[in-house]
Design an enzyme around this catalytic site. Sequence first.
Site, PDB file in Angstrom:
ATOM      1  N   GLU A 463       0.810  -1.225   0.000  1.00 35.99           N
ATOM      2  CA  GLU A 463       0.000   0.000   0.000  1.00 35.99           C
ATOM      3  C   GLU A 463       0.843   1.276   0.000  1.00 35.99           C
ATOM      4  O   GLU A 463       0.466   2.274  -0.623  1.00 35.99           O
ATOM      5  CB  GLU A 463      -0.973  -0.011   1.187  1.00 35.99           C
ATOM      6  N   HIS A 533     -12.194  -6.626   7.499  1.00 33.42           N
ATOM      7  CA  HIS A 533     -12.922  -6.208   6.293  1.00 33.42           C
ATOM      8  C   HIS A 533     -14.121  -5.343   6.654  1.00 33.42           C
ATOM      9  O   HIS A 533     -15.068  -5.259   5.887  1.00 33.42           O
ATOM     10  CB  HIS A 533     -13.382  -7.426   5.477  1.00 33.42           C
TER      11      HIS A 533
END
Length: 733
Positions: A463, A533
């Site tokens: 990321e 999530h």
Amino acid sequence: MGLAVSSAQAPMTAYTTGSLSSQELINIYRLMYLSRRIDDREIFLKKQQKTFFQISAAGHEALQVGAALALRPGYDWFFPYYRDRALCLALGVTPTDMFLQAVGAGTDPASGGRQMPTHWSSRALNIVSTSSSTATQFLHAVGCAEAGRYFTRHPEAADKVDGDYRAYRDVTFHGDEVVLACIGEGSTSQGEFWEALNTASNRKLPVIFMIEDNGYAISVPVEVNTPGGNISRLVANFPNFHFEEMDGTDPEASLRAFQRAAEYCRAGNGPAFVHGHCIRVYSHSQSDDDKLYRSAAEREADAMRDPIAKLQMRLLREGILTAEQINALEKEAEHEAAEAAERALEAPLPEIASIPLHVYSEDLDPIRAPFTTEKAQEAGSNPGKSAGSKGSGAKTMADLINACLSDEMRRDPRIIVYGEDVADASREDALSEVKGKGGVFKLTSGLQKEFGSERVFNSPLAEANIVGRAVGYAVRGMKPIVEIQFFDYIWPAVHQIHNELALMRWRSNGAWAAPVVLRVPIGGYLTGGAIYHSQSGESIFTHIPGLRVVFPSNALDANGLLRTAIRCDDPVLFLEHKRLYRESYGRAPYPGPDFAIPFGKAKVVRPGKHMTLVTYGALVPRALQAAQIASREKGIDVEVIDLRTLSPYDWDAIAASVRKTSRVIVAHEDMLSWGYGAEIAARIADEMFDDLDAPVKRIGAMDTFVAYQPVLEDAILPQPDKVLKAIRELYAY
Ligand SMILES: Cc1ncc(C[n+]2csc(CCOP(=O)(O)OP(=O)(O)O)c2C)c(N)n1
Ligand SMILES: [Mg+2]
């Protein structure tokens, strides 16, 4: 004496590749010596408390001057670090500019008194603003090289276009440009350094990795940071690289190594890795004392390798200069440094009123930007061919985000899209026979097929790499729209977002900016999404000056706000609620290719008179549900406001509603404590106390992460019944 070059002159003359001429050696000596004198003068000023921080290039001068003279300022690109005084001097930063930084003058061209000294920035020389964070600049360098390559292959993309951010982003590029990124050996431990090696190697980018190995990272010796004590040995197997390792106290060895590296990169062969062994003559900075952790013998051995003393000996030994000539040259340099320091000490200080300047673009305000119009175009107009997402009929948020991306990519060739799994298929030979992946949520579906693999591609699974490269692309004038696959995994990129992306404009006093769009699926209510999530956490990002934060709750808003995010000139965190992607709530017809919603404009999604409910994202449909029940059951009339953008936010809309209702609830999905609602509630209490008939109420998730078992998830996240309970309580107060 007529032999020296002025340090203020950028050395545009290419140094020859044969033996160095006398004049060249003298020029090199003067640059090295002047750099040292500037350091010494700064140390003196620091001791007098006329400056506030000092870190020197002492011991690195030969390595740095060699690098600078092999490259072309204003043509090649530079990502230096805080020790690169001699490099920047040789590139053309003047001694006066350096002292203006040291005193924090308002006229400091690098930052206007915002950054510490030796945190470089010069648009004219292509020196991109440096931060204090070690190694982050390597990913910027990679993105910068990618942008240079992109513009070379698509020169039409560089055209200036009025009406969006492109009007304010000047683009220059050269087909054989190289990018230099510099780092100390200790900082090669940072993950971002390795992430940069990965992409430079994989994409054969013209980046020179310059390692300035002085054997210490503050007090930590090289063998602690680098297994085996030599970074060159560790990186030797990276494909496509040209490698150099040399004595960094020898300017000629350095110059030659960088010349070979630059030649390799300019020819398009790939990146280069140049590792110079130098010394640290002084302590790490004026805030450090190396006698606390280095033996006397070691310090003395280093002193014997002082590059300035060594070059002086050579000039004498080879009869290039006499002792008197050296004396004269040194006096002249001393004088130049002293005069520059005096000039800087007389310079005006920064104005207090200038502090908020350049947090965001001063030219293009997405609250009032000319492209912002909420008037929906005729539904189904101009149906494009991408992803089947247009045409008439109610479309989901996923459809209309995809439609906005393809519309904007069609009108703006500077847009590229990358991230994990966002391409249809990285292996192009599969493209014709497969449907394509297009993102784990399919939001980028069909974009690679329509716009090609140069504009839509998969990143490594890293990321910081995604965001750091985007910073490099954006400083060159491109518009990267990058995806972080799940908000839960944004954390490795937060260093880049907080310390680089959002800060680039302010810290460079408006000289550089990184107007990137970060698309990030966020939130829970997924039934089984669990800890990793389901996360929220928007308030962490609204707390970052320089970053716009957008959080739409329905398809039309997502389309119009994304368009503003793309066309504006600020970095935007665009939060997309996963649960809302394909909900039946909030579907809308395709609004056309120019539909844009200004930032900072809330929407009253349900008018009411008894109380105000301020919310956003997935709490909007839940709040509406609760409001309907409250109205039906008890006749309580709740006004629901969807903020839509969280930074900036629409204070006027909140205040107008609270003045009308005198009661307010702030509701969000994120945890209650230190959540986004705390700021809104505090401001209402502070500025509207007299308008209130009851305390401000807040609703949020429990102060835990979200659990996997649906029974737990339901209890942790705020449900409509929790909102309803708060409405009843507030009404009864
Ligand atoms: C990300 C980050 N962590 C820690 C620091 C604090 N810090 C500044 S310089 C430094 C040591 C760097 O050593 P090295 O990379 O060898 O460079 P040198 O200073 O020796 O030239 C540290 C730990 C920082 N600036 N950035
Ligand atoms: Mg070091």
